[in-house]
Design an enzyme around this catalytic site. Structure first.
Site, mmCIF file in Angstrom:
data_model
loop_
_atom_site.group_PDB
_atom_site.id
_atom_site.type_symbol
_atom_site.label_atom_id
_atom_site.label_comp_id
_atom_site.label_asym_id
_atom_site.label_seq_id
_atom_site.Cartn_x
_atom_site.Cartn_y
_atom_site.Cartn_z
ATOM 1 N N GLU A 287 57.181 61.824 37.370
ATOM 2 C CA GLU A 287 57.539 61.994 38.780
ATOM 3 C C GLU A 287 57.485 63.372 39.163
ATOM 4 O O GLU A 287 58.428 63.991 38.503
ATOM 5 C CB GLU A 287 58.282 61.113 39.499
ATOM 6 C CG GLU A 287 58.328 61.572 41.090
ATOM 7 C CD GLU A 287 56.839 61.493 41.738
ATOM 8 O OE1 GLU A 287 56.559 62.490 42.360
ATOM 9 O OE2 GLU A 287 56.164 60.489 41.676
ATOM 10 N N GLY B 28 59.267 57.186 45.118
ATOM 11 C CA GLY B 28 58.868 56.382 46.114
ATOM 12 C C GLY B 28 57.291 56.708 46.720
ATOM 13 O O GLY B 28 56.866 55.736 47.562
ATOM 14 N N CYS C 229 54.860 56.635 50.870
ATOM 15 C CA CYS C 229 55.225 55.622 51.846
ATOM 16 C C CYS C 229 56.595 56.043 52.335
ATOM 17 O O CYS C 229 56.974 56.036 53.489
ATOM 18 C CB CYS C 229 54.972 54.276 51.356
ATOM 19 S SG CYS C 229 55.583 53.135 52.402
ATOM 20 N N HIS D 220 55.998 27.600 72.673
ATOM 21 C CA HIS D 220 55.965 28.574 74.162
ATOM 22 C C HIS D 220 57.362 28.801 74.293
ATOM 23 O O HIS D 220 58.282 28.278 74.087
ATOM 24 C CB HIS D 220 55.411 27.689 75.035
ATOM 25 C CG HIS D 220 55.313 28.351 76.534
ATOM 26 N ND1 HIS D 220 54.198 29.062 77.081
ATOM 27 C CD2 HIS D 220 56.396 28.291 77.569
ATOM 28 C CE1 HIS D 220 54.731 29.282 78.185
ATOM 29 N NE2 HIS D 220 56.137 28.866 78.591
#
Length: 466
Positions: free
Chosen positions: A34, A39, A42, A446
């Protein structure tokens, strides 16, 4: 001599990280390289920071509109430094969690922090942060390096300070008047976010509609509610020059059908697309083929033209979403570790534009259905007719579905509060091959947003009658 591994992963994105863990758990020796933050996009400059800032903007909007609900509120103030600090804390925690998972929880993973460059089809030189280098080789290589903001060919742009969607996330000050070049989902999310935090916003888009790939009714409704919040739009306009005066004010000169036009602001956000991070990987030394835009060519199995070398996530082109990148991980994991092949193109493509209300999309739009000569029926339900919407005051938008001759859902656009969640329910119905009759007659609690599906399909009709 190069250090040999079973698996080399270049890029700590939403495909590379879980893939490293899966291979390590299967007993493979893995190295992950990296260059920047762990990460991927994102966590660092995509979903996580933008949605954290949108949450702050939403709170500001709730205070600003509290009187509509009979609630008195004191004068709104925005502590922009505190807003950014909250975002930074969330990003830092997620970034650290990713780093810990890779370095502490998986003994078969070696993490190298530096820049990777191919020296051959299965060999890479990693220039580490301290300036030293290390040669590594592996039979399986996965490229998950993502993209970066594209820079348009705009006269004067190199002479002024400007923001991209990455650098704006670290702005030390709230822009007074932010000009946004580009009316895609990035431009719209940033526009509403900074408008609610207190900036004046002008969005410039070259097409006649924002979100130009969506149906016109969706685009028009999106533009209308953003305009009602005070966002200005200049559509069908191509920027060809930008300049900064002695007082620091910016002038963007546009070509429109009505002739040359100028818009003025204090800051500029360039949100005109993305470019792949492939230019410095030395892919020519590996023989990996690229398309005309620099994206890595990959087949249905995400394999490049070089055996054993795969492309995952945004770097291979196509839809650039975190959930697609993560599914790329599952595709190659299942194929290599579990001998279960699933072509990457055989999957749903859901996505959400995180304005408020949200736009949730899955399957075909009307434009796409018509282009493919697919016969369909359509139903559209105004959000203001939903009980939950009236009770909460979130009455903006509509829900639209397309249904084929066998009453199966083939596409949906949900411009509504909780639009992404409602869209996901429709996606689940599509995945389960449920007919619209089942949803129309299903007993749903509902008052919920889901209950709208009972009424939606009662309006099904051919598109010229709907």
């Amino acid at each position: 001599m190069p250090t040999s591994f079973d698996v080399l992963i270049i890029g700590s994105g939403q495909a590379g990280n879980p893939l490293a863990t899966s291979f390590a758990k299967a007993g493979r020796k893995v190295v992950l390289v990296e260059e920047n933050f762990f990460g991927g996009s994102c966590i660092n400059y995509g979903c996580t920071p933008t949605k954290a800032l949108l949450a702050s903007a939403e709170r500001a909007h709730q205070i600003r509109t509290a009187a509509e609900y009979g609630i008195g509120a004191t004068e709104l103030t925005v502590d922009f430094a505190a807003v950014m600090a909250r975002k930074n804390q969330i990003v830092g925690e997620m970034r650290e969690g990713t780093h810990k998972n890779l370095t502490e929880e998986q003994p078969n993973i070696t993490v190298l922090h530096g820049h990777a460059e191919f020296t051959g089809p299965h060999s890479v030189r990693v220039t580490l942060d301290d300036g030293s280098s290390q040669e590594v080789e592996a039979e399986l290589i996965f490229i998950n390096t993502g993209t970066h903001a594209a820079t348009p060919d705009l006269e004067g742009l190199s002479d002024i300070p400007y923001f991209t969607s990455t650098t704006l996330l670290d702005s030390p000050e709230l822009p007074e008047h932010l000009l946004i070049l580009g009316g895609s989902y990035i431009g719209l999310e940033f526009g509403q976010m900074f408008r609610r935090l207190g900036s004046k916003i002008t969005i410039i888009e070259s097409h006649a509609h924002v979100l130009s790939r969506e149906d016109d009714d969706v685009c028009d409704a999106m533009q209308q509610f953003l305009a009602e919040e005070g966002i200005e739009f200049v559509l069908g306009a191509r920027a060809h020059r930008v300049a900064k005066d002695a007082d620091g004010k910016l002038t963007l000169t546009l070509d429109t059908e009505q002739g040359e036009q100028q818009v003025h602001g204090t800051h500029l956000l360039v949100a005109t697309g993305r470019q792949p991070n492939t230019g410095k990987l030395g892919l020519e030394k590996a023989g990996v083929a690229l398309d005309e835009k620099g994206y890595i060519k990959a087949d249905d199995d995400l394999l490049t033209n070089v055996p054993g070398v795969y492309a995952l996530g945004d770097v291979k082109g196509g839809p650039q979403f975190t959930h697609i990148s993560y599914d790329d991980y599952r595709v190659v994991r299942d194929a290599i570790l579990h001998n279960k092949r699933r072509p990457a193109k055989q999957r749903f493509l859901p996505y959400v534009v995180f304005t408020e209300p949200q736009l949730g999309r899955v399957g075909l739009s009307e434009k796409q259905a018509q282009e493919q000569n697919i016969t369909y029926k359509m139903a559209s339900l105004p959000v203001k007719t939903i009980g939950r919407a009236r009770e909460t005051g979130h009455t903006t938008g509509f829900i639209k579905v397309l249904v084929n001759d066998e009453n199966h859902i083939i596409g949906a656009a949900v411009l509504s509060e909780q639009g992404g969640e409602i869209m996901t329910m429709l996606q689940l119905a599509m995945a389960g091959n449920l007919t619209c009759d089942v949803l129309q007659n299903m007993v749903l609690a509902h008052p919920t947003w889901a209950e709208s599906l009972n009424n939606l399909f009662a309006k099904l009709a051919p598109p010229d009658e709907a």
